[in-house]
Design a protein around this motif. Structure first.
Motif, short mmCIF file in Angstrom:
data_model
loop_
_atom_site.label_atom_id
_atom_site.label_comp_id
_atom_site.label_asym_id
_atom_site.label_seq_id
_atom_site.Cartn_x
_atom_site.Cartn_y
_atom_site.Cartn_z
N PHE A 34 89.08 40.16 87.24
CA PHE A 34 88.75 38.83 86.73
C PHE A 34 87.88 38.08 87.75
N PRO A 35 86.85 37.41 87.29
CA PRO A 35 86.04 36.59 88.21
C PRO A 35 86.89 35.47 88.81
N ARG A 36 86.72 35.27 90.10
CA ARG A 36 87.49 34.23 90.79
C ARG A 36 86.87 32.85 90.54
N PRO A 37 87.73 31.87 90.35
CA PRO A 37 87.19 30.50 90.20
C PRO A 37 86.61 30.02 91.53
N PHE A 38 85.79 28.99 91.48
CA PHE A 38 85.20 28.41 92.69
C PHE A 38 86.30 27.79 93.56
N GLU A 39 86.15 27.95 94.86
CA GLU A 39 87.18 27.42 95.77
C GLU A 39 87.28 25.90 95.69
N ASP A 40 86.15 25.25 95.52
CA ASP A 40 86.16 23.79 95.40
C ASP A 40 86.54 23.40 93.97
N ALA A 41 87.65 22.69 93.82
CA ALA A 41 88.13 22.31 92.49
C ALA A 41 87.11 21.45 91.75
N GLU A 42 86.37 20.63 92.48
CA GLU A 42 85.38 19.76 91.84
C GLU A 42 84.24 20.60 91.27
N ILE A 43 83.82 21.63 92.02
CA ILE A 43 82.76 22.51 91.52
C ILE A 43 83.25 23.31 90.32
N GLU A 44 84.53 23.75 90.36
CA GLU A 44 85.10 24.48 89.22
C GLU A 44 85.11 23.60 87.97
N ARG A 45 85.46 22.33 88.16
CA ARG A 45 85.46 21.42 87.02
C ARG A 45 84.04 21.24 86.48
N GLU A 46 83.08 21.11 87.37
CA GLU A 46 81.69 20.98 86.92
C GLU A 46 81.24 22.24 86.17
#
Length: 674
Positions: A34-46
């Motif tokens: 599975f692709p890992r989410p971005f470490e920065d939660a704000e970037i993941e939300r974006e």
């Protein structure tokens, strides 16, 4: 004995197979990771917001396509019902489940047109809910379908799982859990209920697993690609932002450079203009100097020419023994000589004032006696001309000013003489020159007002130029030289904070006003200075008691030695603190204080006199000797007894005699403390 060679097993061969197996396993793991989410939660939300917006239309199209495919299978089921009596018995239930699926997919299609569908969370929930419901319906159809017709539904279930993995752009983890749940459910049902025949079951599960793995790989690759694309776009946007900021800074620097260049150009132009003005001013000064020399030469030639002619005529009269004519001609010679002498003096005065070789000798004095003296000096001339000369000033009030008394006296005399000279002869006995002293808070004004011929406005500037006379084109020397106001203007311009003004009305008269600053604070009681003869008559300095305050040790020792040679009793100190200690033990009041103006610890001569007054109850005369000329002109204003270093012994002795002589009525020279 022959050595038998055994065939050697090629390890590379097995190595290649092992390496290929490892690469295959690694690729499979990579595909199914599975692709890992971005470490920065704000970037993941974006990213999720961007993902939802970007694939909203694609998901909507996929939902519509799924609706069409699901609905199209009704024709297949009608065909099965017409061919198989067994399927015909379950056909109504199959149609009911098919219709329920149409409602579910239709609802998803309708929800996909809402604005909230662009949000990733909403779209995923709608799509997964619809797929889960369709999966349950397919499982129901699969469960009730007769044996030969179960496989198509199993294939349809595989297509649905593949469909959700590729076309709906769902996140890999969500689709994996849904696919795993379906496979596990089918296996559990088979183990517990055995509703599949073995041949169709194994073939269908194999087909289902393959499509599930392929769909999962596609889903993982798609999400990974989308995430990498978002990161690249994010980096590109950040680079663009940095580039824009850099461009903005460059633009700002370019504008600043343009502004600086414009300012530099303006400064250059201003400098060029200033140099041009200075050149014009220098040329104008040269022209004025040339005109002045030409006018002075002309006016000097006239009386000199007349003088030579009168002398020649007088000599001829003497040869003819004509005594009366000789006396008359000699009188004219004397008159020409006087005119030429006055002209020489005036030209010399203007030359000295313009050269800067002379400077005012500032004193503090009462203005009223000076103005009264000037009027007394010119009263005979006014009486001879039939002009009333009057004074108007406050009576019995001293007006202390700081100026050069000799220059100021000459300024007042010249202005009064000018008013007498240009009186209106038609007014006869009504001609008047009024001299007034008007005092304000910080300044005093001397007004010389006449009711003479007046001056037209176009001549107000010209009358202060040398040799200019309004109504004397023929240059009659008996009517003046035309230098009086020029000398007045030159003197006033050199005196600190002095100003001259002119107001005139043609045919009504003129008013010349000289403004002088008033002195408010004094270190000494100001009195007129004494003449050389008067100072000589005051006696010696022997027996005087002087308090010397000087922070420079060398100057203090030299001054003390000189005063001692003159018979003066001296106590010398270097600071205010030492003064306080000394005054606690003195037995006699000082006749004079001699002090530097600026002392240690920020103290001044004012602090010296204040300390002595506070300690002894009296303030003796004070002579300030300073190396700062500005202290005399500004800080120590209105102090008559102030000298600028270096001071000659004769001048120092004179000032000591003046100060102690003027101070003696207030402070006895032998006043002892009791």
């Amino acid at each position: 004995m022959k050595t038998r060679r055994f065939p050697v097993i090629q390890p590379a061969e097995s190595g290649r197979w092992g390496s290929a197996a490892r690469e295959l396993l690694s690729s499979l793991v990579d595909i199914l990771s599975f692709p890992r989410p971005f470490e920065d939660a704000e970037i993941e939300r974006e990213f999720l917001d961007d993902h939802g917006r970007r694939f909203a239309g694609f998901r909507r199209a996929a939902a519509i396509l799924g609706f069409c495919v699901w609905t199209g299978y009704i024709w297949v089921e009608f065909t099965y019902a017409s061919l198989s009596p067994a399927f015909r018995r379950v056909f109504p239930v199959e149609i009911l489940l098919r219709s329920a699926g149409i409602v579910v997919i239709g609802t998803a299609v309708v929800l996909s047109f809402r604005r909230s569908f662009a949000r990733e969370y909403t779209a995923r929930r709608v799509m997964l809910s619809a797929i889960a419901a369709i999966t349950v319906l397919i499982l129901g159809m699969l469960f009730i379908a007769p044996g030969p017709y179960q496989f198509p539904y199993l294939v349809g279930l595989s297509l649905i799982l593949s469909f959700q993995s590729g076309l709906l752009q769902l996140r890999a983890k969500s689709t994996f859990f849904l696919a795993a749940s379906v496979v596990i459910t089918i296996l559990v049902l088979q183990v517990t209920l055995h509703f599949f025949d073995e041949q169709n079951f194994f073939f269908g599960v194999f087909f289902l697993l393959n499509l599930t793995v392929i769909g999962l790989g596609v889903n993982v690759h798609s999400e990974r690609h989308v995430r990498e694309r978002f990161a690249a776009e994010k980096a590109l946007a950040l680079s663009n932002t940095h580039l824009k900021e850099a461009n903005a800074k460059l633009v700002a620097k370019r504008r600043a450079l343009e502004i600086a260049q414009k300012e530099q150009l303006s400064k250059t132009n201003a400098l060029i203009a200033l140099k041009e003005q200075q050149r014009e001013a220098a040329n104008e000064a040269n022209r004025e100097k040339s005109d002045f020399l030409a006018a002075a030469t002309h006016d000097l030639r006239q009386p000199m020419h007349a003088l030579n002619l009168f002398l020649e005529a007088a000599e001829e009269a003497l040869r003819k023994d004509d005594a009366a004519q000789s006396r008359e001609l000699i009188a004219q010679v004397r008159k020409s000589s006087i005119i030429m002498g006055h002209l020489f003096d005036a030209v010399l005065d203007l030359s000295r004032l313009g050269s800067g070789h002379v400077s005012p000798d500032y004193r503090v004095f009462d203005l009223s006696p000076l103005v009264r003296g000037a009027i007394e000096q010119l009263k005979p001339l006014a009486a001879a001309s039939g002009i009333s000369l009057r004074l108007r000033c406050p009576s019995n009030v001293s007006i202390w000013v700081r100026s050069d008394p000799h220059w100021l006296d000459r300024i007042v005399v010249n202005l009064i003489s000018n008013g007498l000279k240009y009186s209106d002869q038609r007014k006869a006995s009504q001609s008047t020159v009024l001299v007034g002293i008007v005092r304000s808070a910080n300044r005093v004004r001397i007004d010389v007002v006449d009711n003479g011929v007046g001056i037209a406005p176009q001549y107000w500037d010209a009358i202060f130029k040398p040799f200019f006379q309004i109504d004397n084109a023929e240059r009659d020397r008996e009517r003046g030289l035309g230098l009086g106001l020029s000398i007045v203007n030159a003197m006033v311009s050199m005196l600190d904070e002095h100003r001259i003004e002119l107001n005139s009305l043609e045919g009504r008269g003129s008013r010349f006003s000289v403004e002088i600053p008033i002195c408010h604070s004094q270190i000494l009681a100001s009195e007129p200075t004494l003449s050389e003869d008067s100072a000589a008559q005051l006696g010696g300095t022997a027996g005087l008691y002087v308090l010397l305050v000087e922070d420079d040790g060398l100057v203090r020792a030299a001054t003390e030695a000189l005063l001692t040679q003159w018979g003066v009793l001296v106590d010398s100190v270097k600071s205010i603190t030492c003064i306080e200690e000394l005054l606690d033990s003195v037995e006699r009041y000082p006749d004079l204080i001699i002090t530097d103006y600026r002392l240690p610890d920020g103290k001044t001569a004012h602090d010296v006199t204040e300390t002595v007054r506070r300690k002894l109850g009296k303030s003796p005369p004070c002579l300030v000797i300073t190396g700062e000329a500005s202290s005399i002109g500004t800080t120590a204003t209105c102090n008559q007894y102030a000298l600028v270093k270096p001071v000659t012994p004769d001048l120092l002795r004179k000032r000591i005699l003046e100060a102690t002589a003027i101070g003696s009525p207030h402070l006895p020279a032998r006043d002892y403390l009791t």
